[in-house]
Design a protein around this motif. Structure first.
Motif, PDB file in Angstrom:
ATOM      1  N   MET A   1      29.297  34.333  42.478  1.00  0.00           N
ATOM      2  CA  MET A   1      30.966  33.650  43.325  1.00  0.00           C
ATOM      3  C   MET A   1      32.032  34.189  42.536  1.00  0.00           C
ATOM      4  SD  MET A   1      30.431  29.616  42.377  1.00  0.00           S
ATOM      5  CE  MET A   1      28.909  29.486  43.133  1.00  0.00           C
ATOM      6  N   ALA A   2      33.089  34.553  43.240  1.00  0.00           N
ATOM      7  CA  ALA A   2      34.104  34.180  43.415  1.00  0.00           C
ATOM      8  C   ALA A   2      34.963  33.417  41.591  1.00  0.00           C
ATOM      9  CB  ALA A   2      35.021  34.541  44.436  1.00  0.00           C
ATOM     10  N   MET A   3      36.275  33.921  41.494  1.00  0.00           N
ATOM     11  CA  MET A   3      36.358  33.950  41.069  1.00  0.00           C
ATOM     12  C   MET A   3      38.533  33.565  41.595  1.00  0.00           C
ATOM     13  SD  MET A   3      35.406  34.559  36.678  1.00  0.00           S
ATOM     14  CE  MET A   3      36.955  33.890  36.364  1.00  0.00           C
ATOM     15  N   MET A   4      39.223  32.588  41.081  1.00  0.00           N
ATOM     16  CA  MET A   4      40.676  32.352  41.301  1.00  0.00           C
ATOM     17  C   MET A   4      41.226  31.951  40.525  1.00  0.00           C
ATOM     18  SD  MET A   4      42.260  30.025  44.827  1.00  0.00           S
ATOM     19  CE  MET A   4      40.855  31.590  45.942  1.00  0.00           C
ATOM     20  N   THR A   5      42.474  32.572  40.126  1.00  0.00           N
ATOM     21  CA  THR A   5      44.145  32.005  39.172  1.00  0.00           C
ATOM     22  C   THR A   5      44.983  31.809  40.803  1.00  0.00           C
ATOM     23  OG1 THR A   5      43.076  33.426  38.056  1.00  0.00           O
ATOM     24  CG2 THR A   5      44.816  32.880  37.498  1.00  0.00           C
ATOM     25  N   VAL A   6      45.290  29.919  39.924  1.00  0.00           N
ATOM     26  CA  VAL A   6      46.498  30.252  40.607  1.00  0.00           C
ATOM     27  C   VAL A   6      47.560  30.161  39.492  1.00  0.00           C
ATOM     28  CG1 VAL A   6      47.081  27.989  41.896  1.00  0.00           C
ATOM     29  CG2 VAL A   6      44.764  29.026  42.249  1.00  0.00           C
TER      30      VAL A   6
END
Length: 84
Positions: A1-6
């Motif tokens: 599963m992909a990870m994201m940083t905001v």
């Protein structure tokens, strides 16, 4: 599963996210996933089967029409294309 940083989320948005997560008994991360899912994959999206059934109703397609289409359909497999 992909990870994201905001990055650079304003403090008031971060606080509101945490408050919303608390109301839903989730972590802030789980709440953000839920918000993204709702925004990207709304429950009101059109399902292909529903759209085709509605189209059939609109044009007055009947079970007799479907039976006629089934009878007219060939069951002979298609021949593969040959490229020379």
């Amino acid at each position: 599963m992909a990870m994201m940083t905001v990055r650079n989320i304003p403090d008031e948005i971060h606080s509101a996210l945490k408050a919303r997560a608390k109301r839903h008994n989730r972590s802030a991360e789980a709440e953000m996933r839920a918000i993204l899912e709702e925004a990207i994959l709304p429950k009101t999206r059109i399902q292909m089967g529903d759209a085709l059934a509605e189209l059939g109703r609109k044009i007055g397609l009947t079970n007799d029409d479907l039976t006629a289409l089934d009878q007219a359909r060939t069951t002979t497999p298609a021949e593969p294309m040959e490229f020379e």
